[in-house]
Design an enzyme around this catalytic site. Sequence first.
Site, mmCIF file in Angstrom:
data_model
loop_
_atom_site.group_PDB
_atom_site.id
_atom_site.type_symbol
_atom_site.label_atom_id
_atom_site.label_comp_id
_atom_site.label_asym_id
_atom_site.label_seq_id
_atom_site.Cartn_x
_atom_site.Cartn_y
_atom_site.Cartn_z
ATOM 1 N N ASN A 1 0.839 -1.207 0.000
ATOM 2 C CA ASN A 1 0.000 0.000 0.000
ATOM 3 C C ASN A 1 0.873 1.255 0.000
ATOM 4 O OD1 ASN A 1 0.752 -0.920 2.573
ATOM 5 N ND2 ASN A 1 -0.884 0.218 3.587
ATOM 6 N N ASP B 1 -0.402 -6.508 11.729
ATOM 7 C CA ASP B 1 -1.108 -5.761 10.681
ATOM 8 C C ASP B 1 -0.859 -4.267 10.844
ATOM 9 O OD1 ASP B 1 -2.519 -5.827 8.325
ATOM 10 O OD2 ASP B 1 -4.479 -5.656 9.271
ATOM 11 N N GLY C 1 -7.300 1.233 9.584
ATOM 12 C CA GLY C 1 -5.940 0.856 9.944
ATOM 13 C C GLY C 1 -5.534 1.238 11.349
#
Length: 416
Positions: A96, A306, A325
Amino acid sequence: MQILLKKATIVETNSKHHLKKRDVLIEKGIIKKIAASIPSEGSVKEITLPNLHISCGWFDSSVSFGEPGFEERETITNGLKTAALSGFTNVLINTNTKPVPDNKGAIRFLNSFNGTSGVTLHPIGSLTHQANGEDLAELFDMSSEGAISFYDYKQPIANPNLLKIALQYTSSFKGIVQSFPHEKSIAPHGIVNENVNSTLLGLKGIPALAESLQVARDLYILEYTGGKLHIPTISTAESVALIKEAKKKGLNITCSVAVTNLALTDDALESYDTNFKLLPPLRTKTDVKALLKGLNEGTIDAVTSDHNPIDIEHKKIEFDHATYGSIGLESCFGALNSATHLETAISALTRYAIFGLESPSIAEGAAANITLFDPDIDWKFTEDSIVSTSKNSALLGERLKGKAYGIINGKKLTLN
């Protein structure tokens, strides 16, 4: 440089030293001697820390740093420093970024950071060109340059034929395809788990069905094509059941779970704090229970932080518009160790083999790839605990059990 770890409890279940206190002598990046007592001689750097435990260096299969393109969120240099201080010696870097790493030049750029810190960086290549979900990227070329697997971060593979072709193609060079478990068309506007809480809070829901449908589809395709498939960050009880059955069939399937989905439920959404806006979303207590059982039984192969830094401009806004996120490196071990047994936690953080990497070992003659930690310390995770540039943590304010002191990776020592 010589390093002598004193009175360190070794946590490695397949070692004769498991749960025994040992002195460990490291010379020029190699474990030279392990014994009950080793005298400190010459210019050796002696490390004595309270309740010191050591294990093989921890490995995180889903880490985002922003650079290139989003350096305001996190640079690679500071991200690697954060990983080292959090106990991780090896990290897989997500796609990303801007531009996305969809060619061998981009993979070469990421690999150029190796050797600059005590953390080994492993690039993930984008599965599709510009992560557009339409055309496969230069998978073989990226693999030759060192890409560990192929994944459009958090973007589900909508076209089943694309997944089929990707699995067939990567089989020729033992590549690993990652497929995010989310069927968008089931919940095109959903932002949190579909449950009582989403109704009470007036937030559009993502049903567990959106995940299980995608997982079931992917497993059917894998059974047809062969190849190696990794499903990152599952979050539902049904996903655990589907993957367990697939493993019984002998399919080459692995999966991971984000530590936030083991530590929190969608009850946290009551505060409307955008730090809890995650993908996959926080689920129910029933899901958390099934995920922990799947981890303990071995259905779930690995736990990931993550880690996904998001700048304040994209987090401190209305819940509907906030970016998904949470950072997670600094709190990962403490949260995981709070949720399960120590041996299970260490095993879940050292699953190198699922990505085709050689597993390290604490043994005489082996390269030093070691995490130093205290598994029993009780502490509160606050902003002062954060090394990351961005501060968007879903675990802020939580009490955690266990904390990393740092790492030794080859000749590099990093300590808090």
